[in-house]
Motif scaffolding. Sequence first.
Motif, PDB file in Angstrom:
ATOM      1  N   THR A   1       0.860  -1.173   0.000  1.00  0.00           N
ATOM      2  CA  THR A   1       0.000   0.000   0.000  1.00  0.00           C
ATOM      3  C   THR A   1       0.894   1.220   0.000  1.00  0.00           C
ATOM      4  O   THR A   1       1.709   1.405   0.905  1.00  0.00           O
ATOM      5  CB  THR A   1      -0.928   0.010   1.231  1.00  0.00           C
ATOM      6  OG1 THR A   1      -1.714  -1.181   1.195  1.00  0.00           O
ATOM      7  CG2 THR A   1      -1.824   1.225   1.222  1.00  0.00           C
ATOM      8  N   MET A   2       0.744   2.014  -1.053  1.00  0.00           N
ATOM      9  CA  MET A   2       1.541   3.238  -1.180  1.00  0.00           C
ATOM     10  C   MET A   2       0.716   4.388  -0.617  1.00  0.00           C
ATOM     11  O   MET A   2      -0.444   4.563  -0.982  1.00  0.00           O
ATOM     12  CB  MET A   2       1.869   3.509  -2.649  1.00  0.00           C
ATOM     13  CG  MET A   2       2.658   2.393  -3.312  1.00  0.00           C
ATOM     14  SD  MET A   2       3.072   2.755  -5.044  1.00  0.00           S
ATOM     15  CE  MET A   2       1.462   2.873  -5.798  1.00  0.00           C
ATOM     16  N   THR A   3       1.314   5.156   0.251  1.00  0.00           N
ATOM     17  CA  THR A   3       0.640   6.320   0.791  1.00  0.00           C
ATOM     18  C   THR A   3       0.653   7.436  -0.254  1.00  0.00           C
ATOM     19  O   THR A   3       1.266   7.294  -1.316  1.00  0.00           O
ATOM     20  CB  THR A   3       1.315   6.787   2.095  1.00  0.00           C
ATOM     21  OG1 THR A   3       2.712   6.985   1.841  1.00  0.00           O
ATOM     22  CG2 THR A   3       1.157   5.758   3.202  1.00  0.00           C
ATOM     23  N   ALA A   4      -0.021   8.518   0.021  1.00  0.00           N
ATOM     24  CA  ALA A   4      -0.155   9.626  -0.931  1.00  0.00           C
ATOM     25  C   ALA A   4       1.209  10.067  -1.461  1.00  0.00           C
ATOM     26  O   ALA A   4       2.174  10.184  -0.717  1.00  0.00           O
ATOM     27  CB  ALA A   4      -0.857  10.799  -0.273  1.00  0.00           C
ATOM     28  N   GLY A   5       1.277  10.272  -2.767  1.00  0.00           N
ATOM     29  CA  GLY A   5       2.492  10.769  -3.414  1.00  0.00           C
ATOM     30  C   GLY A   5       3.359   9.692  -4.034  1.00  0.00           C
ATOM     31  O   GLY A   5       4.176   9.978  -4.906  1.00  0.00           O
ATOM     32  N   TRP A   6       3.229   8.444  -3.580  1.00  0.00           N
ATOM     33  CA  TRP A   6       4.032   7.358  -4.139  1.00  0.00           C
ATOM     34  C   TRP A   6       3.500   6.971  -5.513  1.00  0.00           C
ATOM     35  O   TRP A   6       2.337   7.135  -5.816  1.00  0.00           O
ATOM     36  CB  TRP A   6       3.980   6.133  -3.223  1.00  0.00           C
ATOM     37  CG  TRP A   6       4.782   6.287  -1.965  1.00  0.00           C
ATOM     38  CD1 TRP A   6       4.396   6.966  -0.841  1.00  0.00           C
ATOM     39  CD2 TRP A   6       6.072   5.771  -1.696  1.00  0.00           C
ATOM     40  NE1 TRP A   6       5.384   6.886   0.095  1.00  0.00           N
ATOM     41  CE2 TRP A   6       6.425   6.154  -0.389  1.00  0.00           C
ATOM     42  CE3 TRP A   6       6.968   5.003  -2.435  1.00  0.00           C
ATOM     43  CZ2 TRP A   6       7.634   5.808   0.191  1.00  0.00           C
ATOM     44  CZ3 TRP A   6       8.174   4.650  -1.856  1.00  0.00           C
ATOM     45  CH2 TRP A   6       8.503   5.057  -0.561  1.00  0.00           C
TER      46      TRP A   6
END
Length: 185
Positions: free
Chosen positions: A51-56
Amino acid sequence: MRSMGNGWRKWTAALAACLMLVMSSGCYVVKLAEVMGDKTLESQDGEYSITMTAGWRDAAGELNDYAVLEAAVPAKEKYVAVIPYTKEELEGDMTLEDVTDILVQEIAGGVTGGTVSEESTVQIAGRSASIARVDGTVDNLKVTYWISCLETDDSFVEILGWTLANRADANKKDIQSVMCSLQVN
């Protein structure tokens, strides 16, 4: 009673114009989703996901030739790669501790002045794993790596995160959040 006539029409027209703009340019919707929230990145075989957080963003093919998942925020020097090793590839009866030590020493030996610190235990994909920090220099850049490994029935999975050393404190939490979000399906 006050009439809603003109105010309501103006608001409806403005909303319609915004919707037309968004619909005519789908990339804005994608970019907004990437900035506003989490996004799951899955390996091609569907076996692993993070799970990539915001911006990734997905960095497939950019970070490591053997990685099944690669994620990055290049503007902030944040990188994560997931690299599985089948147990058949490894010689002898290797334990999780053996493989983790080899991976940590490989990274530490591959950088100038590599030092290992901050070893701790974390939970990744419902399994106990250790995570270690390695600091050193690569191509005259001071870098910080976090190395973790977990064991599945048929493989060992390396989760590697890194950044520039001067950004390590600021980036650590986000990088480790992506690393520890690994799921094995």
